[in-house]
Design a protein around this motif. Structure first.
Motif, mmCIF file in Angstrom:
data_model
loop_
_atom_site.group_PDB
_atom_site.id
_atom_site.type_symbol
_atom_site.label_atom_id
_atom_site.label_comp_id
_atom_site.label_asym_id
_atom_site.label_seq_id
_atom_site.Cartn_x
_atom_site.Cartn_y
_atom_site.Cartn_z
ATOM 1 N N GLN A 9 -11.595 41.998 -67.246
ATOM 2 C CA GLN A 9 -11.002 41.690 -68.538
ATOM 3 C C GLN A 9 -10.688 40.191 -68.623
ATOM 4 O OE1 GLN A 9 -10.714 43.981 -70.979
ATOM 5 N NE2 GLN A 9 -11.640 45.484 -69.590
ATOM 6 N N GLN A 10 -10.456 39.700 -69.828
ATOM 7 C CA GLN A 10 -10.238 38.266 -70.016
ATOM 8 C C GLN A 10 -9.019 37.774 -69.248
ATOM 9 O OE1 GLN A 10 -12.618 36.834 -71.283
ATOM 10 N NE2 GLN A 10 -12.044 34.848 -72.143
ATOM 11 N N GLU A 11 -7.946 38.554 -69.233
ATOM 12 C CA GLU A 11 -6.742 38.151 -68.492
ATOM 13 C C GLU A 11 -7.024 38.073 -67.001
ATOM 14 O OE1 GLU A 11 -2.073 39.553 -67.908
ATOM 15 O OE2 GLU A 11 -3.385 40.621 -69.310
ATOM 16 N N ASP A 12 -7.791 39.056 -66.496
ATOM 17 C CA ASP A 12 -8.152 39.043 -65.083
ATOM 18 C C ASP A 12 -9.050 37.850 -64.757
ATOM 19 O OD1 ASP A 12 -6.756 41.391 -64.576
ATOM 20 O OD2 ASP A 12 -8.474 42.641 -65.150
ATOM 21 N N ARG A 68 -27.018 34.735 -68.998
ATOM 22 C CA ARG A 68 -26.547 34.455 -70.370
ATOM 23 C C ARG A 68 -25.195 35.127 -70.630
ATOM 24 N NH1 ARG A 68 -29.470 31.701 -74.446
ATOM 25 N NH2 ARG A 68 -31.149 30.625 -73.369
ATOM 26 N N TYR A 69 -25.028 36.349 -70.116
ATOM 27 C CA TYR A 69 -23.752 37.044 -70.320
ATOM 28 C C TYR A 69 -22.627 36.296 -69.610
ATOM 29 C CZ TYR A 69 -20.019 40.450 -70.122
ATOM 30 O OH TYR A 69 -18.799 41.060 -70.236
ATOM 31 N N ASN A 93 -18.276 27.853 -57.969
ATOM 32 C CA ASN A 93 -17.532 29.105 -58.171
ATOM 33 C C ASN A 93 -18.113 29.891 -59.342
ATOM 34 O OD1 ASN A 93 -14.912 28.805 -56.330
ATOM 35 N ND2 ASN A 93 -15.323 26.811 -57.263
ATOM 36 N N TYR A 94 -19.406 30.092 -59.270
ATOM 37 C CA TYR A 94 -20.097 30.823 -60.339
ATOM 38 C C TYR A 94 -19.945 32.325 -60.097
ATOM 39 C CZ TYR A 94 -23.686 31.603 -63.911
ATOM 40 O OH TYR A 94 -24.367 31.978 -65.048
ATOM 41 N N THR A 109 -19.203 41.490 -61.437
ATOM 42 C CA THR A 109 -17.776 41.153 -61.520
ATOM 43 C C THR A 109 -17.375 40.854 -62.954
ATOM 44 O OG1 THR A 109 -17.762 40.251 -59.271
ATOM 45 C CG2 THR A 109 -16.005 39.524 -60.744
ATOM 46 N N MET A 110 -18.204 40.083 -63.643
ATOM 47 C CA MET A 110 -17.881 39.720 -65.022
ATOM 48 C C MET A 110 -17.895 40.912 -65.962
ATOM 49 S SD MET A 110 -17.151 36.507 -65.203
ATOM 50 C CE MET A 110 -17.396 36.051 -66.914
#
Length: 239
Positions: A221-224, A181-182, A210-211, A216-217
């Motif tokens: 960060q969003q940019e990464d 879910r995250y 490519n899940y 890792t998530m």
């Protein structure tokens, strides 16, 4: 004498009421499955709302719970829409096979207040719904180290070993589902499409192949994440 007769009548009435009540008990049973894929759902929650009694299905999706006529029984499973039935029989065994539908993966599109993201709100809701299992302390399982009295094979843990294993397995399933879910809350089709310009089946295929993993998530960060998707997309196109 009159008091004795009255007392006997009251006692008889109570006994009759007890017998009627016992006869009114129904064993509700059946299997719980995924409506779309026809797969059984293990460790689903079964709650008798009328009595507060709760249990959950075994590994084969089979359940059994005691109820009375007109009791409302609710069936829930992580990631699925809940369903309910009303007990119709007056006694004996009533078989009700339940099919649950998958919830849409889309999270709420608005922020709830200023402290929680939509994912966090949903996560707190799921935690509250299944807290009755998650909050239970793990107990020892039956095994070679289980104490046995002289000439007695029964152990206080043996009787509950099966439900204890089911509870532990549910906790693992819940943890894995929360991780997914995250990931899904950040790795959305809309976001990936904006980065890659993919649409439709191509987008779904790329996302399946490519899940990202949970760890890792959590640190990305969003940019990464944008860079990560871009690199994966370039490699995917070459294939």
């Amino acid at each position: 004498m009159k008091r004795i007769i009255t007392g006997l009548l009251v006692l008889c009435c109570c006994s009759l009421l007890g017998i009627v009540k016992a006869q009114a008990q129904v064993t509700l049973t059946g299997t719980i499955m995924d409506k779309d894929n026809k797969l059984v759902l293990p460790y689903a929650s079964i709650l008798n709302k009328s009595t507060g009694r709760r249990t959950y299905s075994d590994k084969g999706g089979f359940y059994k719970i005691t109820a009375s006529p007109k009791d409302v029984v609710v069936f829930s499973f992580l990631g699925f829409r809940s369903d309910s039935v009303v007990v119709s029989q007056s006694s004996g065994t009533e078989t009700r096979n339940i099919s649950l539908t998958v919830e849409a993966k889309q999270l709420r599109s608005v922020e709830i207040g200023t402290h929680y993201t939509p994912y966090q709100v949903d996560s707190l809701s799921r935690r509250e719904q299944f807290g009755y299992i998650l909050d239970k302390r793990d107990m020892p399982l039956a095994g070679g180290s289980t104490p046995v009295g002289a000439g007695i094979v029964f152990s206080p843990f043996t009787r509950y070993s099966r439900s204890e294993k089911q509870k532990r397995e549910f906790k693992k399933v819940f943890a894995r589902a929360e991780e997914e879910r995250y990931i899904d809350s950040r790795y959305t089709p809309q976001f990936v499409s904006r980065v890659t310009s993919l649409k439709g089946d191509s987008l779904m295929l790329f996302m399946r192949q490519n899940y990202p993993d949970y760890n890792t998530m959590r640190v990305m960060q969003q940019e990464d994440l944008i860079y990560w998707i871009t690199d994966k997309y370039r490699a995917w196109k070459k294939k």
